[in-house]
Scaffold this motif. Structure first.
Motif, PDB file in Angstrom:
ATOM      1  N   GLU A 162     -29.722  14.439 -12.412  1.00 16.92           N
ATOM      2  CA  GLU A 162     -29.682  15.874 -12.133  1.00 16.92           C
ATOM      3  C   GLU A 162     -29.650  16.142 -10.630  1.00 16.92           C
ATOM      4  N   THR A 163     -30.372  15.308  -9.868  1.00 14.98           N
ATOM      5  CA  THR A 163     -30.369  15.477  -8.417  1.00 14.98           C
ATOM      6  C   THR A 163     -28.999  15.187  -7.838  1.00 14.98           C
ATOM      7  N   VAL A 164     -28.388  14.102  -8.288  1.00 14.03           N
ATOM      8  CA  VAL A 164     -27.041  13.758  -7.821  1.00 14.03           C
ATOM      9  C   VAL A 164     -26.080  14.901  -8.133  1.00 14.03           C
ATOM     10  N   ARG A 165     -26.185  15.435  -9.338  1.00 12.75           N
ATOM     11  CA  ARG A 165     -25.301  16.533  -9.737  1.00 12.75           C
ATOM     12  C   ARG A 165     -25.517  17.763  -8.843  1.00 12.75           C
ATOM     13  N   SER A 166     -26.772  18.058  -8.550  1.00 11.12           N
ATOM     14  CA  SER A 166     -27.061  19.254  -7.757  1.00 11.12           C
ATOM     15  C   SER A 166     -26.593  19.120  -6.309  1.00 11.12           C
ATOM     16  N   LEU A 167     -26.517  17.888  -5.815  1.00  7.25           N
ATOM     17  CA  LEU A 167     -26.121  17.680  -4.424  1.00  7.25           C
ATOM     18  C   LEU A 167     -24.611  17.589  -4.241  1.00  7.25           C
ATOM     19  N   GLN A 168     -23.875  17.535  -5.323  1.00  4.89           N
ATOM     20  CA  GLN A 168     -22.423  17.433  -5.194  1.00  4.89           C
ATOM     21  C   GLN A 168     -21.801  18.660  -4.545  1.00  4.89           C
ATOM     22  N   LYS A 169     -22.483  19.794  -4.632  1.00  2.00           N
ATOM     23  CA  LYS A 169     -21.956  20.992  -3.961  1.00  2.00           C
ATOM     24  C   LYS A 169     -22.404  21.092  -2.511  1.00  2.00           C
ATOM     25  N   GLU A 170     -23.254  20.154  -2.076  1.00  2.00           N
ATOM     26  CA  GLU A 170     -23.729  20.163  -0.690  1.00  2.00           C
ATOM     27  C   GLU A 170     -22.914  19.235   0.207  1.00  2.00           C
ATOM     28  N   ALA A 171     -22.117  18.354  -0.389  1.00  3.43           N
ATOM     29  CA  ALA A 171     -21.327  17.373   0.366  1.00  3.43           C
ATOM     30  C   ALA A 171     -19.899  17.358  -0.168  1.00  3.43           C
ATOM     31  N   ASP A 172     -18.978  16.869   0.639  1.00  2.58           N
ATOM     32  CA  ASP A 172     -17.604  16.724   0.164  1.00  2.58           C
ATOM     33  C   ASP A 172     -17.500  15.616  -0.877  1.00  2.58           C
ATOM     34  N   GLU A 173     -18.365  14.611  -0.739  1.00  3.26           N
ATOM     35  CA  GLU A 173     -18.354  13.497  -1.687  1.00  3.26           C
ATOM     36  C   GLU A 173     -19.766  12.932  -1.782  1.00  3.26           C
ATOM     37  N   VAL A 174     -20.162  12.545  -2.981  1.00  4.18           N
ATOM     38  CA  VAL A 174     -21.429  11.849  -3.189  1.00  4.18           C
ATOM     39  C   VAL A 174     -21.103  10.488  -3.797  1.00  4.18           C
ATOM     40  N   VAL A 175     -21.513   9.430  -3.112  1.00  9.06           N
ATOM     41  CA  VAL A 175     -21.292   8.063  -3.578  1.00  9.06           C
ATOM     42  C   VAL A 175     -22.638   7.472  -3.964  1.00  9.06           C
ATOM     43  N   VAL A 176     -22.805   7.139  -5.219  1.00 12.96           N
ATOM     44  CA  VAL A 176     -24.064   6.586  -5.714  1.00 12.96           C
ATOM     45  C   VAL A 176     -23.731   5.450  -6.674  1.00 12.96           C
ATOM     46  N   LEU A 177     -24.455   4.338  -6.562  1.00 11.00           N
ATOM     47  CA  LEU A 177     -24.168   3.163  -7.373  1.00 11.00           C
ATOM     48  C   LEU A 177     -24.802   3.225  -8.749  1.00 11.00           C
ATOM     49  N   LYS A 178     -25.992   3.792  -8.848  1.00 12.93           N
ATOM     50  CA  LYS A 178     -26.715   3.849 -10.120  1.00 12.93           C
ATOM     51  C   LYS A 178     -27.303   5.241 -10.326  1.00 12.93           C
ATOM     52  N   THR A 179     -27.120   5.778 -11.534  1.00 16.82           N
ATOM     53  CA  THR A 179     -27.774   7.033 -11.917  1.00 16.82           C
ATOM     54  C   THR A 179     -28.463   6.796 -13.264  1.00 16.82           C
ATOM     55  N   PRO A 180     -29.560   6.041 -13.248  1.00 13.69           N
ATOM     56  CA  PRO A 180     -30.217   5.647 -14.504  1.00 13.69           C
ATOM     57  C   PRO A 180     -30.810   6.827 -15.262  1.00 13.69           C
ATOM     58  N   VAL A 181     -30.803   6.701 -16.579  1.00  8.03           N
ATOM     59  CA  VAL A 181     -31.361   7.749 -17.438  1.00  8.03           C
ATOM     60  C   VAL A 181     -32.871   7.857 -17.243  1.00  8.03           C
ATOM     61  N   ASP A 182     -33.526   6.712 -17.144  1.00  6.07           N
ATOM     62  CA  ASP A 182     -34.998   6.689 -17.079  1.00  6.07           C
ATOM     63  C   ASP A 182     -35.511   6.632 -15.644  1.00  6.07           C
ATOM     64  N   PHE A 183     -34.899   7.408 -14.752  1.00  9.55           N
ATOM     65  CA  PHE A 183     -35.307   7.435 -13.345  1.00  9.55           C
ATOM     66  C   PHE A 183     -36.673   8.106 -13.216  1.00  9.55           C
ATOM     67  N   ARG A 184     -37.593   7.419 -12.549  1.00  8.30           N
ATOM     68  CA  ARG A 184     -38.909   7.994 -12.266  1.00  8.30           C
ATOM     69  C   ARG A 184     -39.212   8.008 -10.770  1.00  8.30           C
ATOM     70  N   ALA A 185     -38.796   6.965 -10.070  1.00  7.38           N
ATOM     71  CA  ALA A 185     -39.033   6.875  -8.628  1.00  7.38           C
ATOM     72  C   ALA A 185     -37.997   5.937  -8.028  1.00  7.38           C
ATOM     73  N   VAL A 186     -37.667   6.160  -6.756  1.00  2.00           N
ATOM     74  CA  VAL A 186     -36.668   5.314  -6.095  1.00  2.00           C
ATOM     75  C   VAL A 186     -37.087   3.851  -6.106  1.00  2.00           C
ATOM     76  N   GLY A 187     -38.356   3.586  -5.790  1.00  2.00           N
ATOM     77  CA  GLY A 187     -38.819   2.210  -5.642  1.00  2.00           C
ATOM     78  C   GLY A 187     -38.708   1.357  -6.887  1.00  2.00           C
ATOM     79  N   GLN A 188     -38.656   1.977  -8.074  1.00  2.00           N
ATOM     80  CA  GLN A 188     -38.602   1.180  -9.303  1.00  2.00           C
ATOM     81  C   GLN A 188     -37.282   0.446  -9.464  1.00  2.00           C
ATOM     82  N   TRP A 189     -36.265   0.802  -8.663  1.00  2.00           N
ATOM     83  CA  TRP A 189     -34.947   0.184  -8.783  1.00  2.00           C
ATOM     84  C   TRP A 189     -34.704  -0.900  -7.745  1.00  2.00           C
ATOM     85  N   TYR A 190     -35.765  -1.300  -7.050  1.00  2.00           N
ATOM     86  CA  TYR A 190     -35.695  -2.379  -6.074  1.00  2.00           C
ATOM     87  C   TYR A 190     -36.749  -3.433  -6.407  1.00  2.00           C
TER      88      TYR A 190
END
Length: 208
Positions: A162-190
């Motif tokens: 949802e955050t990625v989607r909301s920011l697409q109108k703030e930039a000309d392009e949004v490049v993101v490698l992963k948009t997991p369904v069960d996102f809880r915190a950034v650190g959990q993906w490292y």
């Protein structure tokens, strides 16, 4: 979904998605975004600098961000959250003033008296290590937009959908490698997600 080993690996993978950029300026959001941005700048042979941002916290619980501010920009608030908390931008003016002072301190630490690179007419890539609520990224993108760049790209390894989607109108392009369904915190993906210090940022920028 596979994890990134660390921010460096994430940056290397992200760089492969940014190869079409033309002579960009890379602006990293300290602190974690700098470690992601270094391999991108190396791969693209691009100018790298920082764009300092600060979260504006809810006074009784500062970890809850009700907005954010970036250097060169004005505060950007989550108006829905402010309303639910019974607050207005004016009621958090003292917090904003504190964060402006801390932002200015960090700018001096990272850049001294040197201004940001000229962005007018340039391609700009704003880099962070991930998007949770996206408050600081939104403030950064709006601050960059005031400098009249030719194109603004937001590049992050991972983000909440949802955050990625909301920011697409703030930039000309949004490049993101992963948009997991069960996102809880950034650190959990490292696998390794160490907290960085000002000294770490200066070392990454080659200024220690």
């Amino acid at each position: 979904m596979d994890l990134f080993a660390d921010r460096v690996e994430a940056g290397e993978l992200l760089a492969e998605r940014l190869l079409d950029a033309h002579d960009p300026v890379i602006l990293a959001l300290p602190r974690g975004g700098v470690e992601v941005a270094v391999p991108i700048a190396c791969r693209l042979d691009a100018v790298l600098d920082v764009l300092v941002t600060r979260k504006i916290g809810y006074p009784p619980a500062p970890e809850l961000g009700v907005g954010a501010i970036a250097e060169g920009g004005e505060p950007v608030f989550d108006m829905g959250l402010l309303h639910r908390l019974g607050l207005t931008p004016e009621s958090v003016a003292e917090v904003v003033a504190q964060e402006r002072r801390e932002l200015a301190r960090r700018v001096r630490v990272y850049r001294g008296d040197r201004p940001l690179p000229a962005l007018d007419g340039r391609e700009v890539i704003v880099v962070d290590d991930g998007l949770a609520t996206g408050g600081t990224a939104r403030a950064a993108l709006r601050a960059v937009a005031t400098a009249r760049p030719a194109k603004v790209t937001l590049a992050v390894p991972v983000g909440a959908r949802e955050t990625v989607r909301s920011l697409q109108k703030e930039a000309d392009e949004v490049v993101v490698l992963k948009t997991p369904v069960d996102f809880r915190a950034v650190g959990q993906w490292y696998v390794h997600f160490d907290q960085l210090t000002d000294a770490d940022v200066l070392h990454l920028l080659g200024k220690d």
